[in-house]
Design a protein around this motif. Structure first.
Motif, PDB file in Angstrom:
ATOM      1  N   LEU A 167     -59.357  42.128 -35.168  1.00 61.30           N
ATOM      2  CA  LEU A 167     -59.350  42.268 -33.804  1.00 61.30           C
ATOM      3  C   LEU A 167     -60.620  41.729 -32.710  1.00 61.30           C
ATOM      4  CD1 LEU A 167     -58.056  43.351 -31.050  1.00 61.30           C
ATOM      5  CD2 LEU A 167     -59.506  45.587 -30.945  1.00 61.30           C
ATOM      6  N   THR A 168     -61.401  41.488 -33.542  1.00 60.86           N
ATOM      7  CA  THR A 168     -62.070  40.413 -32.796  1.00 60.86           C
ATOM      8  C   THR A 168     -62.477  39.095 -32.487  1.00 60.86           C
ATOM      9  OG1 THR A 168     -63.685  40.720 -34.361  1.00 60.86           O
ATOM     10  CG2 THR A 168     -64.175  42.616 -32.336  1.00 60.86           C
ATOM     11  N   ARG A 169     -61.397  38.692 -34.295  1.00 60.36           N
ATOM     12  CA  ARG A 169     -61.222  37.281 -34.152  1.00 60.36           C
ATOM     13  C   ARG A 169     -60.494  36.920 -32.865  1.00 60.36           C
ATOM     14  NH1 ARG A 169     -60.330  37.219 -39.823  1.00 60.36           N
ATOM     15  NH2 ARG A 169     -62.883  36.872 -40.567  1.00 60.36           N
ATOM     16  N   SER A 170     -59.458  37.709 -33.044  1.00 59.32           N
ATOM     17  CA  SER A 170     -57.900  37.672 -32.554  1.00 59.32           C
ATOM     18  C   SER A 170     -58.647  37.394 -30.572  1.00 59.32           C
ATOM     19  CB  SER A 170     -56.891  38.493 -32.606  1.00 59.32           C
ATOM     20  OG  SER A 170     -56.172  38.188 -33.728  1.00 59.32           O
ATOM     21  N   MET A 171     -59.267  38.770 -30.267  1.00 61.34           N
ATOM     22  CA  MET A 171     -59.871  38.056 -29.504  1.00 61.34           C
ATOM     23  C   MET A 171     -60.843  37.432 -28.941  1.00 61.34           C
ATOM     24  SD  MET A 171     -60.771  42.371 -28.301  1.00 61.34           S
ATOM     25  CE  MET A 171     -61.777  42.012 -27.645  1.00 61.34           C
ATOM     26  N   TRP A 172     -61.115  36.678 -29.290  1.00 64.82           N
ATOM     27  CA  TRP A 172     -62.148  35.345 -28.966  1.00 64.82           C
ATOM     28  C   TRP A 172     -61.589  34.071 -29.903  1.00 64.82           C
ATOM     29  CZ3 TRP A 172     -65.701  32.448 -27.229  1.00 64.82           C
ATOM     30  CH2 TRP A 172     -66.650  31.681 -27.936  1.00 64.82           C
ATOM     31  N   LEU A 173     -60.408  34.077 -30.242  1.00 63.77           N
ATOM     32  CA  LEU A 173     -59.090  32.815 -30.061  1.00 63.77           C
ATOM     33  C   LEU A 173     -58.263  33.424 -28.889  1.00 63.77           C
ATOM     34  CD1 LEU A 173     -57.888  33.406 -33.684  1.00 63.77           C
ATOM     35  CD2 LEU A 173     -59.355  31.201 -32.712  1.00 63.77           C
ATOM     36  N   ALA A 174     -58.498  34.478 -28.705  1.00 62.41           N
ATOM     37  CA  ALA A 174     -57.642  34.975 -26.754  1.00 62.41           C
ATOM     38  C   ALA A 174     -58.547  34.084 -26.159  1.00 62.41           C
ATOM     39  CB  ALA A 174     -56.997  36.093 -26.877  1.00 62.41           C
ATOM     40  N   HIS A 231     -68.111  28.811 -32.325  1.00 61.23           N
ATOM     41  CA  HIS A 231     -68.415  27.290 -32.610  1.00 61.23           C
ATOM     42  C   HIS A 231     -67.049  26.645 -33.229  1.00 61.23           C
ATOM     43  CE1 HIS A 231     -70.641  26.312 -29.618  1.00 61.23           C
ATOM     44  NE2 HIS A 231     -72.035  27.771 -29.549  1.00 61.23           N
ATOM     45  N   ARG A 232     -66.887  26.834 -34.500  1.00 60.92           N
ATOM     46  CA  ARG A 232     -65.779  26.809 -35.077  1.00 60.92           C
ATOM     47  C   ARG A 232     -64.667  26.886 -34.584  1.00 60.92           C
ATOM     48  NH1 ARG A 232     -66.332  28.122 -40.993  1.00 60.92           N
ATOM     49  NH2 ARG A 232     -64.195  27.676 -41.212  1.00 60.92           N
ATOM     50  N   TYR A 233     -64.341  28.032 -34.498  1.00 58.21           N
ATOM     51  CA  TYR A 233     -62.915  28.083 -33.846  1.00 58.21           C
ATOM     52  C   TYR A 233     -62.786  27.602 -33.117  1.00 58.21           C
ATOM     53  CZ  TYR A 233     -61.742  32.054 -37.473  1.00 58.21           C
ATOM     54  OH  TYR A 233     -61.800  32.558 -38.479  1.00 58.21           O
ATOM     55  N   GLU A 234     -63.587  27.086 -31.717  1.00 57.24           N
ATOM     56  CA  GLU A 234     -62.954  26.416 -30.181  1.00 57.24           C
ATOM     57  C   GLU A 234     -63.243  25.326 -30.628  1.00 57.24           C
ATOM     58  OE1 GLU A 234     -67.314  26.087 -27.964  1.00 57.24           O
ATOM     59  OE2 GLU A 234     -66.404  27.505 -26.192  1.00 57.24           O
ATOM     60  N   GLN A 235     -63.805  24.977 -31.466  1.00 62.52           N
ATOM     61  CA  GLN A 235     -63.938  23.732 -31.736  1.00 62.52           C
ATOM     62  C   GLN A 235     -62.410  23.114 -32.713  1.00 62.52           C
ATOM     63  OE1 GLN A 235     -67.261  22.547 -34.856  1.00 62.52           O
ATOM     64  NE2 GLN A 235     -68.668  22.758 -32.267  1.00 62.52           N
ATOM     65  N   ALA A 236     -62.114  24.117 -33.588  1.00 64.33           N
ATOM     66  CA  ALA A 236     -60.671  23.709 -33.728  1.00 64.33           C
ATOM     67  C   ALA A 236     -59.279  23.888 -32.036  1.00 64.33           C
ATOM     68  CB  ALA A 236     -60.061  24.421 -34.988  1.00 64.33           C
ATOM     69  N   LEU A 237     -59.561  24.411 -32.238  1.00 59.70           N
ATOM     70  CA  LEU A 237     -58.540  24.706 -30.379  1.00 59.70           C
ATOM     71  C   LEU A 237     -58.700  23.460 -30.106  1.00 59.70           C
ATOM     72  CD1 LEU A 237     -59.007  28.611 -30.085  1.00 59.70           C
ATOM     73  CD2 LEU A 237     -56.791  27.559 -31.368  1.00 59.70           C
ATOM     74  N   LEU A 238     -60.145  23.263 -29.556  1.00 62.58           N
ATOM     75  CA  LEU A 238     -60.440  21.860 -28.614  1.00 62.58           C
ATOM     76  C   LEU A 238     -60.300  21.236 -29.241  1.00 62.58           C
ATOM     77  CD1 LEU A 238     -63.638  22.589 -26.489  1.00 62.58           C
ATOM     78  CD2 LEU A 238     -61.464  22.825 -25.439  1.00 62.58           C
ATOM     79  N   ALA A 239     -60.090  20.623 -29.551  1.00 59.29           N
ATOM     80  CA  ALA A 239     -59.859  19.267 -31.076  1.00 59.29           C
ATOM     81  C   ALA A 239     -58.341  18.899 -30.291  1.00 59.29           C
ATOM     82  CB  ALA A 239     -59.611  19.112 -32.183  1.00 59.29           C
ATOM     83  N   GLN A 294     -51.601  28.303 -36.539  1.00 56.34           N
ATOM     84  CA  GLN A 294     -51.084  28.053 -35.491  1.00 56.34           C
ATOM     85  C   GLN A 294     -50.975  28.364 -34.366  1.00 56.34           C
ATOM     86  OE1 GLN A 294     -47.468  30.965 -36.530  1.00 56.34           O
ATOM     87  NE2 GLN A 294     -47.945  30.529 -39.141  1.00 56.34           N
ATOM     88  N   LEU A 295     -51.848  29.035 -33.732  1.00 54.13           N
ATOM     89  CA  LEU A 295     -52.318  28.663 -32.013  1.00 54.13           C
ATOM     90  C   LEU A 295     -52.479  27.333 -31.717  1.00 54.13           C
ATOM     91  CD1 LEU A 295     -52.968  30.745 -30.434  1.00 54.13           C
ATOM     92  CD2 LEU A 295     -55.284  30.896 -30.918  1.00 54.13           C
ATOM     93  N   VAL A 296     -53.585  25.746 -33.236  1.00 54.55           N
ATOM     94  CA  VAL A 296     -53.559  25.147 -32.386  1.00 54.55           C
ATOM     95  C   VAL A 296     -52.053  24.066 -32.429  1.00 54.55           C
ATOM     96  CG1 VAL A 296     -54.808  23.162 -34.164  1.00 54.55           C
ATOM     97  CG2 VAL A 296     -55.728  24.945 -34.193  1.00 54.55           C
ATOM     98  N   GLN A 297     -51.205  24.833 -33.364  1.00 59.38           N
ATOM     99  CA  GLN A 297     -50.383  24.297 -32.464  1.00 59.38           C
ATOM    100  C   GLN A 297     -49.768  24.528 -31.299  1.00 59.38           C
ATOM    101  OE1 GLN A 297     -47.247  25.745 -36.276  1.00 59.38           O
ATOM    102  NE2 GLN A 297     -48.781  24.129 -37.805  1.00 59.38           N
TER     103      GLN A 297
END
Ligand code: SF4
Length: 373
Positions: A85-92, A241-249, A144-147
């Protein structure tokens, strides 16, 4: 009826939203959980969750679970049993911030009114679908979120728009809920756009980075640098930070000139001469520090959006004249909201004139992305 009228505006709005849900046909208290974050310290936000529980109890909805993670431990309270849940919340949070940045950088320039809003709504629905899907492995969810972020980027890129330079760039800082909730702030960003401006709004991730910093600072002060909690905290920040960088790339080119600080310390250091972050806790340090950060990025004015009587807003209002004087007389003003319509349009019109005058003499040029004329 359910509040005395003297509470902060975000409290009234969120309580009203929860109670509205309770009155929906088929509502089942025993199968419902409400998420209401909390915080320690003098801010009234710490009272929201207990008050919500009390109201639910008095209205016969005592079976509703109120989940209430706290900023005291960096919201780790839900992490022990619900890492996913916390991981998904951060991605959200990160994906939502990106979508909002795309909306604000596109909407003022679109030639078909409504295109940017529609692309934003679509992005939110797409992200929600991936985030809510049960049983996905973390790396698959991220992929999938990156897509979906790539699809959102392409949808925004295809919006017919005339990207011409010169609109005053207005930074929106202030209390997190009021700043981001268009109902509470009278859709102030759209109004600024209608008056010829463009908005850069402080995002939600900023608060998470601040909470991490605050927790780290407290741990070091109380227990020194050699302890496992500090190590865990650094690890968590690293993974975030790693998750954020993946989504921002996929969107770095599109967001040229709209970069958020690499490290929250950049904001806190800027704020230090006015409100030392080790002693002035909460959103006030982010609002003041971000105003200075945006000055360096070429913003033409800053508006602090705060609920009426907000403690953070009142303190910021006291230091803004000194901040402005030390930063080339950058126009900074605070707008208080209490749910009662005021003449916001008139105030914004005047502010935009000040911003235009500042724009002609500002020392820090704004960097535009490649798609501007
Ligand atoms: S930040 Fe301001 S509006 Fe929010 S709870 Fe605290 S005092 Fe109230």
């Amino acid at each position: 009826m359910h509040s005395g009228g003297e509470e902060c505006l975000p409290h009234k709005v969120t309580l009203g939203d929860f109670l509205k849900l309770c009155r929906r046909p088929g509502f089942e208290p025993g199968k419902t959980a409400f998420l209401m974050f909390t915080a320690h310290g003098p801010c009234r936000f710490g009272q929201y969750a207990p008050y919500l529980r009390q109201q639910l109890h008095e209205m016969g909805y005592g079976d509703v679970m109120v989940v209430s993670p706290t900023s005291r431990n960096g919201y780790d309270g839900i992490g022990e049993n619900a890492l996913e849940l916390t991981r998904s919340m951060w991605l959200a949070v990160v994906a939502g911030d990106i979508a909002l940045r795309f909306l604000l950088k596109t909407r003022p320039y679109e030639t078909n009114r409504g295109d940017a809003d529609a692309a934003f709504e679509q992005a939110v629905a797409d992200f929600g679908e991936v985030l809510a899907r049960p049983g996905l492995k973390p790396r698959h969810r991220l992929r999938q979120l990156v897509q979906r972020v790539e699809q959102m980027r392409d949808r925004f890129r295809s919006i017919p728009a005339r990207y011409t330079r010169g609109r005053p760039l207005i930074g929106l800082v202030g209390e997190i809920f009021c700043r981001l909730n268009t109902f509470s702030n009278d859709d102030v960003a759209r109004k600024i756009e209608n008056h010829g401006g463009e908005c850069w709004i402080s995002d939600i991730a900023e608060w998470v980075w601040y909470v991490n910093w605050s927790q780290e600072d407290t741990t070091i002060r109380e227990r020194g640098r050699l302890n496992t909690d500090l190590l865990k905290l650094k690890l968590k920040t690293h993974v975030q930070h790693r998750y954020e960088q993946a989504l921002l790339a996929p969107v770095l080119d599109d967001l040229q000139g709209y970069e958020e600080p690499h490290d929250i310390r950049e904001v806190l250091t800027a704020c230090e001469p006015y409100l030392p972050p080790e002693g002035s806790l909460g959103e006030m340090v982010l609002s003041v520090g971000k105003a200075i950060y945006l000055h360096r990025k070429g913003a033409d004015g800053i508006i602090d959006i705060s609920p009426f009587t907000c403690m953070n807003g009142i303190i910021c209002e006291a230091v803004y004249p000194a901040v402005s004087a030390a930063h080339d007389d950058l126009p900074i003003r605070i707008c208080y909201f209490d749910g009662i319509n005021t003449n916001l349009d008139r105030d914004l019109e005047i502010f935009l004139e000040l911003a235009r005058a500042y724009q002609r003499r500002k020392p820090h040029a704004r960097k535009y992305p490649y798609y501007f004329d």
